[in-house]
Design a protein around this motif. Structure first.
Motif, PDB file in Angstrom:
ATOM      1  N   TYR A  20       1.457   5.489  15.379  1.00 14.15           N
ATOM      2  CA  TYR A  20       1.465   6.247  14.360  1.00 14.15           C
ATOM      3  C   TYR A  20       1.958   7.716  14.820  1.00 14.15           C
ATOM      4  O   TYR A  20       1.170   8.604  15.307  1.00 14.15           O
ATOM      5  N   GLY A  21       3.331   7.776  14.486  1.00 14.75           N
ATOM      6  CA  GLY A  21       3.826   9.060  14.752  1.00 14.75           C
ATOM      7  C   GLY A  21       4.361   9.497  13.347  1.00 14.75           C
ATOM      8  O   GLY A  21       3.544  10.080  12.622  1.00 14.75           O
ATOM      9  N   PRO A  22       5.344   9.871  12.757  1.00 14.24           N
ATOM     10  CA  PRO A  22       5.928  10.130  11.277  1.00 14.24           C
ATOM     11  C   PRO A  22       5.702   9.366  10.295  1.00 14.24           C
ATOM     12  O   PRO A  22       6.474   9.109   9.525  1.00 14.24           O
ATOM     13  N   PHE A  23       4.439   8.720  10.232  1.00 19.77           N
ATOM     14  CA  PHE A  23       3.971   7.771   9.217  1.00 19.77           C
ATOM     15  C   PHE A  23       3.624   8.752   7.979  1.00 19.77           C
ATOM     16  O   PHE A  23       3.119  10.101   8.137  1.00 19.77           O
ATOM     17  N   GLN A  24       3.705   8.180   6.778  1.00 19.49           N
ATOM     18  CA  GLN A  24       3.294   8.732   5.637  1.00 19.49           C
ATOM     19  C   GLN A  24       2.985   7.550   4.481  1.00 19.49           C
ATOM     20  O   GLN A  24       3.630   6.358   4.552  1.00 19.49           O
ATOM     21  N   SER A  52       8.156  14.324  12.097  1.00 17.31           N
ATOM     22  CA  SER A  52       9.325  13.955  12.986  1.00 17.31           C
ATOM     23  C   SER A  52       8.437  13.089  14.068  1.00 17.31           C
ATOM     24  O   SER A  52       7.471  12.839  14.151  1.00 17.31           O
ATOM     25  N   CYS A  53       9.574  12.640  15.104  1.00 23.46           N
ATOM     26  CA  CYS A  53       9.110  11.883  16.182  1.00 23.46           C
ATOM     27  C   CYS A  53       8.003  12.508  16.882  1.00 23.46           C
ATOM     28  O   CYS A  53       7.230  12.028  17.782  1.00 23.46           O
ATOM     29  N   SER A  54       7.947  13.720  17.205  1.00 24.08           N
ATOM     30  CA  SER A  54       6.905  14.635  17.674  1.00 24.08           C
ATOM     31  C   SER A  54       5.517  14.883  16.940  1.00 24.08           C
ATOM     32  O   SER A  54       4.708  15.465  17.526  1.00 24.08           O
ATOM     33  N   SER A  55       5.611  14.204  15.775  1.00 21.70           N
ATOM     34  CA  SER A  55       4.422  14.262  14.892  1.00 21.70           C
ATOM     35  C   SER A  55       3.446  13.529  15.223  1.00 21.70           C
ATOM     36  O   SER A  55       3.494  12.377  15.804  1.00 21.70           O
ATOM     37  N   PRO A 112      11.807   4.452  -3.598  1.00 22.70           N
ATOM     38  CA  PRO A 112      12.003   3.526  -2.679  1.00 22.70           C
ATOM     39  C   PRO A 112      12.785   3.651  -1.494  1.00 22.70           C
ATOM     40  O   PRO A 112      12.482   3.268  -0.657  1.00 22.70           O
ATOM     41  N   ASN A 113      13.795   4.611  -1.679  1.00 24.15           N
ATOM     42  CA  ASN A 113      14.286   4.806  -0.635  1.00 24.15           C
ATOM     43  C   ASN A 113      13.826   6.085   0.292  1.00 24.15           C
ATOM     44  O   ASN A 113      14.492   6.890   1.098  1.00 24.15           O
ATOM     45  N   HIS A 114      12.615   6.514   0.114  1.00 18.33           N
ATOM     46  CA  HIS A 114      11.863   7.637   0.598  1.00 18.33           C
ATOM     47  C   HIS A 114      12.050   7.530   2.184  1.00 18.33           C
ATOM     48  O   HIS A 114      11.812   6.414   2.853  1.00 18.33           O
ATOM     49  N   ILE A 115      12.467   8.751   2.847  1.00 15.18           N
ATOM     50  CA  ILE A 115      12.595   8.718   4.342  1.00 15.18           C
ATOM     51  C   ILE A 115      11.365   9.644   4.838  1.00 15.18           C
ATOM     52  O   ILE A 115      11.317  10.848   4.603  1.00 15.18           O
ATOM     53  N   CYS A 116      10.314   9.186   5.453  1.00 12.51           N
ATOM     54  CA  CYS A 116       9.266  10.072   5.826  1.00 12.51           C
ATOM     55  C   CYS A 116       9.433  10.715   7.392  1.00 12.51           C
ATOM     56  O   CYS A 116       8.813  11.753   7.572  1.00 12.51           O
ATOM     57  N   ASN A 117      10.337  10.327   7.870  1.00 12.53           N
ATOM     58  CA  ASN A 117      10.840  10.839   9.327  1.00 12.53           C
ATOM     59  C   ASN A 117      11.831  11.625   9.252  1.00 12.53           C
ATOM     60  O   ASN A 117      13.060  11.385   9.181  1.00 12.53           O
ATOM     61  N   HIS A 118      11.516  13.002   9.247  1.00 13.83           N
ATOM     62  CA  HIS A 118      12.486  13.963   9.790  1.00 13.83           C
ATOM     63  C   HIS A 118      13.746  14.078  10.561  1.00 13.83           C
ATOM     64  O   HIS A 118      14.725  14.420  10.633  1.00 13.83           O
ATOM     65  N   SER A 119      13.276  12.996  11.634  1.00 17.00           N
ATOM     66  CA  SER A 119      14.267  12.927  12.676  1.00 17.00           C
ATOM     67  C   SER A 119      15.267  11.665  12.307  1.00 17.00           C
ATOM     68  O   SER A 119      16.393  11.411  13.036  1.00 17.00           O
ATOM     69  N   ASP A 120      15.138  10.993  11.300  1.00 18.96           N
ATOM     70  CA  ASP A 120      15.790   9.717  10.798  1.00 18.96           C
ATOM     71  C   ASP A 120      16.956  10.475   9.901  1.00 18.96           C
ATOM     72  O   ASP A 120      16.934   9.970   8.781  1.00 18.96           O
ATOM     73  N   GLU A 121      17.904  10.635  10.504  1.00 19.96           N
ATOM     74  CA  GLU A 121      18.898  11.476   9.831  1.00 19.96           C
ATOM     75  C   GLU A 121      19.744  10.197   8.960  1.00 19.96           C
ATOM     76  O   GLU A 121      20.435  10.426   7.909  1.00 19.96           O
ATOM     77  N   SER A 122      19.694   8.962   9.460  1.00 17.41           N
ATOM     78  CA  SER A 122      20.610   7.968   8.676  1.00 17.41           C
ATOM     79  C   SER A 122      19.721   7.240   7.687  1.00 17.41           C
ATOM     80  O   SER A 122      20.266   6.563   6.969  1.00 17.41           O
ATOM     81  N   GLY A 123      18.344   7.392   7.596  1.00 20.98           N
ATOM     82  CA  GLY A 123      17.695   6.790   6.771  1.00 20.98           C
ATOM     83  C   GLY A 123      17.436   5.282   7.082  1.00 20.98           C
ATOM     84  O   GLY A 123      16.920   4.617   6.241  1.00 20.98           O
ATOM     85  N   ARG A 124      17.333   5.086   8.485  1.00 17.27           N
ATOM     86  CA  ARG A 124      17.446   3.406   9.023  1.00 17.27           C
ATOM     87  C   ARG A 124      15.860   3.063   8.474  1.00 17.27           C
ATOM     88  O   ARG A 124      15.821   1.844   8.120  1.00 17.27           O
ATOM     89  N   VAL A 175       0.745  -1.311  -0.008  1.00 15.24           N
ATOM     90  CA  VAL A 175       0.049   0.146  -0.080  1.00 15.24           C
ATOM     91  C   VAL A 175       0.801   1.376  -0.154  1.00 15.24           C
ATOM     92  O   VAL A 175       0.404   2.581   0.099  1.00 15.24           O
ATOM     93  N   GLY A 176       2.160   1.254   0.103  1.00 14.96           N
ATOM     94  CA  GLY A 176       3.292   2.354   0.162  1.00 14.96           C
ATOM     95  C   GLY A 176       3.025   3.010   1.414  1.00 14.96           C
ATOM     96  O   GLY A 176       3.151   4.220   1.289  1.00 14.96           O
ATOM     97  N   PHE A 177       2.999   2.322   2.475  1.00 14.49           N
ATOM     98  CA  PHE A 177       2.946   2.936   3.750  1.00 14.49           C
ATOM     99  C   PHE A 177       4.519   3.190   4.370  1.00 14.49           C
ATOM    100  O   PHE A 177       5.219   1.964   4.449  1.00 14.49           O
ATOM    101  N   CYS A 178       4.683   4.084   5.060  1.00 12.43           N
ATOM    102  CA  CYS A 178       5.839   4.404   5.442  1.00 12.43           C
ATOM    103  C   CYS A 178       5.759   4.594   7.027  1.00 12.43           C
ATOM    104  O   CYS A 178       4.982   5.373   7.360  1.00 12.43           O
ATOM    105  N   HIS A 179       6.121   3.616   7.918  1.00 17.19           N
ATOM    106  CA  HIS A 179       5.967   3.868   9.312  1.00 17.19           C
ATOM    107  C   HIS A 179       6.783   5.106   9.815  1.00 17.19           C
ATOM    108  O   HIS A 179       6.319   5.823  10.808  1.00 17.19           O
ATOM    109  N   GLY A 180       8.158   5.178   9.748  1.00 13.90           N
ATOM    110  CA  GLY A 180       8.964   6.335  10.235  1.00 13.90           C
ATOM    111  C   GLY A 180       9.735   6.096  11.384  1.00 13.90           C
ATOM    112  O   GLY A 180      10.710   6.817  11.499  1.00 13.90           O
ATOM    113  N   VAL A 181       8.991   5.080  12.218  1.00 14.03           N
ATOM    114  CA  VAL A 181       9.988   4.891  13.637  1.00 14.03           C
ATOM    115  C   VAL A 181       9.658   3.440  14.124  1.00 14.03           C
ATOM    116  O   VAL A 181       9.096   3.131  15.140  1.00 14.03           O
TER     117      VAL A 181
END
Length: 496
Positions: A275-279, A493-496, A286-298, A254-260
């Motif tokens: 559900y925090g920084p989901f998108q 971000s993680c505060s979202s 494919p390598n989209h990072i939805c969490n602004h706090s995820d600096e390494s793209g983990r 479904v193209g869901f990114c959890h983010g954390v």
């Protein structure tokens, strides 16, 4: 009486039987405490269909006493509020003790849907809040409320949300915002981190007690099962691995990114939780990072399946004192490598409307994903237009999404050859698999902006759409279109 203080003698009777549930595990697993009241609570939104499914009266919940109880200002009669303790790995690093820092489990009720735990999120400080204030803000609460119901509408296993209540009480984040509380519902909120907590402290009696509780309540087939040497704890690990693998396939499809995806955000029941920084993907990157706090793209979109597997290894390590055989624990984790690709291919075949399995299907799937990535094609719009193409719409609707016309034309020719003769049936299945509406970031953002002005109509409109995302809803056609340019600049971000 001070309006910020709850009437400790007041209660609201839900009319459902409460049962001991998680609270029966004992004080090593939690701290009992009441929620911290909020000033002047008001109802933002009530999930009336879920209320009715749970056997609750929406009118009672929407009344002033009901709103007070949904906020935590008064208690539900028969509940036993507590905050649970757990630990976990955060962004791949052992974080030690964590716990319900802004959530309070009200208890477990017997409902027509089966036993369900009721939990308030944003209900004040607990012993596990660390440096936090224990609060949630209106912005994040609306995102959680809509996010969980969007996953439910898509058929993805998830916790649910019964209500959002708001308050003018200020909360400091990046800026001053207002407080809100979500009432969440799930069969259980137990996480991988609960097991990590007791294992890391060598509290093996409590670890066994927790594992036995989870097996007896949610995985009874693990006892008496001959697989994995008949070891119930190895069987539990295998069952959780398989549920998690299936969940990851659904997320990716479904193209869901959890983010954390920390281990403390992984449900032991294979539910989407926290559900925090989901998108949901707009362009297929494919390598989209939805969490602004995820600096390494983990926790990038394409890394989610591997991260889930890594998290399962952490769970396996936590359960090892019970399994007592490292090779057996590793064998229990092996099923992930089989279940995830099988489930993923099945989900993608369904999106393509294919019947049966053919060897060439894998290449057909890989080729179209490469085409989508090369031109950064809008993921949900592509799949919906492809469904319409199979139903008889012009190929231009699909071709117009791509810069590489020759490549998509070649792929469509191969796809046409693979489609079943009964394209109408295939199209109907695709239209029931590929949603017209997803909870895009900009739609959430617009609803939140209105809600901050005490206009909750956009929240209600989105709630109706995400409950039935495969339907046409012609009156909301604009919500199915391409995102505006400014959407790519929304930071979560993680505060979202």
């Amino acid at each position: 009486m001070d309006p910020l203080l709850a009437d400790e003698t007041a209660t609201v009777n839900l009319g459902l039987p409460w049962q001991e549930g998680f609270a029966g595990l004992g004080p090593a697993f939690y701290t009992e405490l009441a929620p911290t009241p909020l000033a002047a609570p008001a109802l933002v939104s009530l999930n009336e269909p879920l209320a009715r499914d749970l056997g609750l009266d929406p009118a009672q919940l929407a009344s002033p006493p009901g709103v007070a109880a949904l906020t935590g200002n008064v208690l539900f009669e028969g509940g036993r509020p507590l905050a649970s303790v757990y630990s976990g790995h955060q962004f791949g690093v052992w974080a030690g003790q964590l716990g319900d820092g802004r959530a309070i489990l009200l208890g477990e009720v017997q409902t027509p849907l089966g036993p369900q735990e009721l939990q308030l999120k944003g209900s004040g400080r607990t012993p596990y809040s660390r440096m936090g204030d224990g609060r949630a803000v209106l912005r994040s609460s609306i995102r959680e409320y809509l996010g969980s119901e969007a996953m439910q509408g898509l058929g993805v296993p998830t916790t649910r949300a019964l209500s959002v209540t708001g308050s003018p009480q200020p909360v400091r984040r990046e800026e001053i915002e207002t407080a809100a509380v979500v009432l969440r519902v799930a069969p259980s909120f137990i996480r991988f981190g609960h097991f990590e907590h007791f294992s890391s402290r060598e509290q093996y009696g409590e670890l066994r007690q927790l594992a036995d509780y989870v097996i007896d309540r949610y995985y009874p087939a693990c006892r008496g099962c001959e697989r994995l040497a008949g070891n119930p704890y190895a069987n539990l690990l295998e069952q959780v691995s398989e549920r998690t693998a299936a969940l990851m396939a659904q997320w990716q499809a479904v193209g869901f990114c959890h983010g954390v995806m920390n281990t403390d955000n992984m449900s032991i029941l294979g539910l989407t939780i926290d559900y925090g920084p989901f998108q949901y993907l707009d362009a297929f990157v494919p390598n989209h990072i939805c969490n602004h706090s995820d600096e390494s793209g983990r926790y990038a979109y394409n890394r989610q399946p591997n991260v889930a597997h890594w998290n399962l290894f952490c769970l396996g390590q936590a359960l090892l004192p019970l399994v007592e055989d490292q090779e057996l624990a590793l064998a229990a984790l092996e099923s992930y490598k089989t279940v995830f690709p099988r489930e993923m291919e099945g989900r993608m075949r369904a999106k393509l409307g294919l019947q049966g399995e053919q060897e060439a299907d894998r290449q057909l799937i890989e080729d179209v994903l490469q085409l989508l990535a090369a031109d950064r094609v809008d993921y949900p719009i592509f799949w919906r237009r492809l469904s319409r193409y199979v139903a008889g719409a012009p190929a231009e609707e699909v071709r117009d999404l791509f810069l590489a016309r020759e490549r998509i034309d070649g792929w469509l020719r191969q796809y046409d050859e693979r489609l079943p003769d009964d394209r109408n049936t295939a199209a109907r299945r695709m239209l029931a698999t590929n949603p017209k509406y997803v909870l895009r970031n900009h739609l959430c953002e617009l609803a939140i902006r209105q809600a901050k002005l005490n206009d909750f109509s956009a929240v209600e409109a989105l709630l109706r759409l995400v409950r039935a995302p495969f339907d046409e809803h012609p009156e909301h056609e604009d919500m199915a279109g391409f995102p505006p340019d400014w959407a790519s600049h929304i930071e979560i971000s993680c505060s979202s």
